[in-house]
Design a protein around this motif. Structure first.
Motif, mmCIF file in Angstrom:
data_model
loop_
_atom_site.group_PDB
_atom_site.id
_atom_site.type_symbol
_atom_site.label_atom_id
_atom_site.label_comp_id
_atom_site.label_asym_id
_atom_site.label_seq_id
_atom_site.Cartn_x
_atom_site.Cartn_y
_atom_site.Cartn_z
ATOM 1 N N ARG A 74 43.754 -13.617 36.027
ATOM 2 C CA ARG A 74 44.025 -15.179 35.816
ATOM 3 C C ARG A 74 45.014 -15.049 34.670
ATOM 4 N NH1 ARG A 74 40.969 -18.473 38.536
ATOM 5 N NH2 ARG A 74 38.956 -17.625 39.348
ATOM 6 N N ALA A 75 44.844 -14.318 33.576
ATOM 7 C CA ALA A 75 45.753 -14.413 32.457
ATOM 8 C C ALA A 75 47.177 -13.707 32.976
ATOM 9 C CB ALA A 75 45.268 -13.356 31.285
ATOM 10 N N LEU A 76 47.346 -12.466 33.943
ATOM 11 C CA LEU A 76 48.381 -12.039 34.379
ATOM 12 C C LEU A 76 49.157 -13.240 35.298
ATOM 13 C CD1 LEU A 76 50.200 -9.430 34.807
ATOM 14 C CD2 LEU A 76 48.982 -9.361 36.997
ATOM 15 N N LEU A 77 48.573 -13.966 35.970
ATOM 16 C CA LEU A 77 49.315 -14.881 36.731
ATOM 17 C C LEU A 77 49.709 -16.005 35.799
ATOM 18 C CD1 LEU A 77 46.718 -15.540 39.728
ATOM 19 C CD2 LEU A 77 48.953 -14.378 39.833
ATOM 20 N N LYS A 78 49.299 -16.169 34.936
ATOM 21 C CA LYS A 78 49.947 -17.254 33.855
ATOM 22 C C LYS A 78 51.172 -16.634 33.284
ATOM 23 C CE LYS A 78 45.663 -19.781 33.057
ATOM 24 N NZ LYS A 78 44.570 -19.875 32.083
ATOM 25 N N THR A 79 51.351 -15.487 33.331
ATOM 26 C CA THR A 79 52.602 -14.750 32.681
ATOM 27 C C THR A 79 53.683 -14.230 33.654
ATOM 28 O OG1 THR A 79 51.619 -12.758 32.532
ATOM 29 C CG2 THR A 79 51.391 -14.477 30.527
ATOM 30 N N ALA A 80 53.562 -14.526 34.890
ATOM 31 C CA ALA A 80 54.296 -13.939 36.225
ATOM 32 C C ALA A 80 55.238 -15.052 36.811
ATOM 33 C CB ALA A 80 53.335 -13.359 37.191
ATOM 34 N N PRO A 81 56.225 -15.372 35.937
ATOM 35 C CA PRO A 81 57.067 -16.410 36.606
ATOM 36 C C PRO A 81 57.895 -15.784 37.642
ATOM 37 C CG PRO A 81 58.070 -15.710 34.488
ATOM 38 C CD PRO A 81 56.707 -15.136 34.823
ATOM 39 N N ASP A 82 58.022 -16.574 38.709
ATOM 40 C CA ASP A 82 59.359 -16.181 39.723
ATOM 41 C C ASP A 82 60.384 -17.143 39.670
ATOM 42 O OD1 ASP A 82 60.504 -15.431 41.927
ATOM 43 O OD2 ASP A 82 58.720 -15.668 43.300
#
Length: 158
Positions: free
Chosen positions: A99-107
């Protein structure tokens, strides 16, 4: 080959190059492929889900989902758990790290596309979709397994 065909192929190569560069940039930032990020996003949108449901929502085979989940589990981003009521049922759960990774994965490419596409008139959107579907047919891509883009403007930001 006609001049128009050359122009179309050049435009297609530019599009493929741009999307490839974006996928590589996402992979450098997150260490995951776009497909892995999408699966992680789908899993994180619920408390828990089944591989079958992830396959349905992403439009890819359950075998592909199994492989992607294996990789995500090895990295500590998801876990597999047995169902409470039916122990035969396997559930996939996003970990805190996932979940933390998803918050820092902009597209940013997707964000820009969505913003520009939605600014187009309805008829332009319909024409573009029709042209892309026709292009897929010209390239015999109708039966190629492809992951849809994430629903959010960012790869899983909730």
């Amino acid at each position: 080959m006609t001049r128009r065909a050359d122009t179309a192929l050049i435009a297609l190569r530019q599009i493929l190059h741009a999307t490839g560069m974006n996928a590589r940039a996402l992979a450098r930032r997150t260490g995951l492929t776009a497909a892995q990020l999408l699966v992680l996003q789908v899993v994180a949108e619920t408390e828990s889900t089944t591989p079958k449901e992830v396959a349905r929502r992403t439009g890819v085979s359950q075998a592909t989902i199994t492989s992607l989940v294996d990789k995500l589990e090895a990295r500590g981003y998801v876990t597999r758990q047995r169902g409470q009521q039916d122990r035969r049922l396997i559930l996939i759960v996003a970990t805190m790290a996932g979940r933390a990774l998803l918050k820092t994965a902009p597209d940013p490419q997707r964000d820009a596309f969505v913003r520009r596409f939605e600014a187009m008139a309805d008829w332009e959107q319909s024409m573009l979709i029709a042209a892309l579907e026709r292009l897929g047919g010209l390239l015999d891509a109708e039966d190629v397994e492809a992951l849809p883009v994430p629903e959010e403007g960012v790869a899983g930001r909730h």
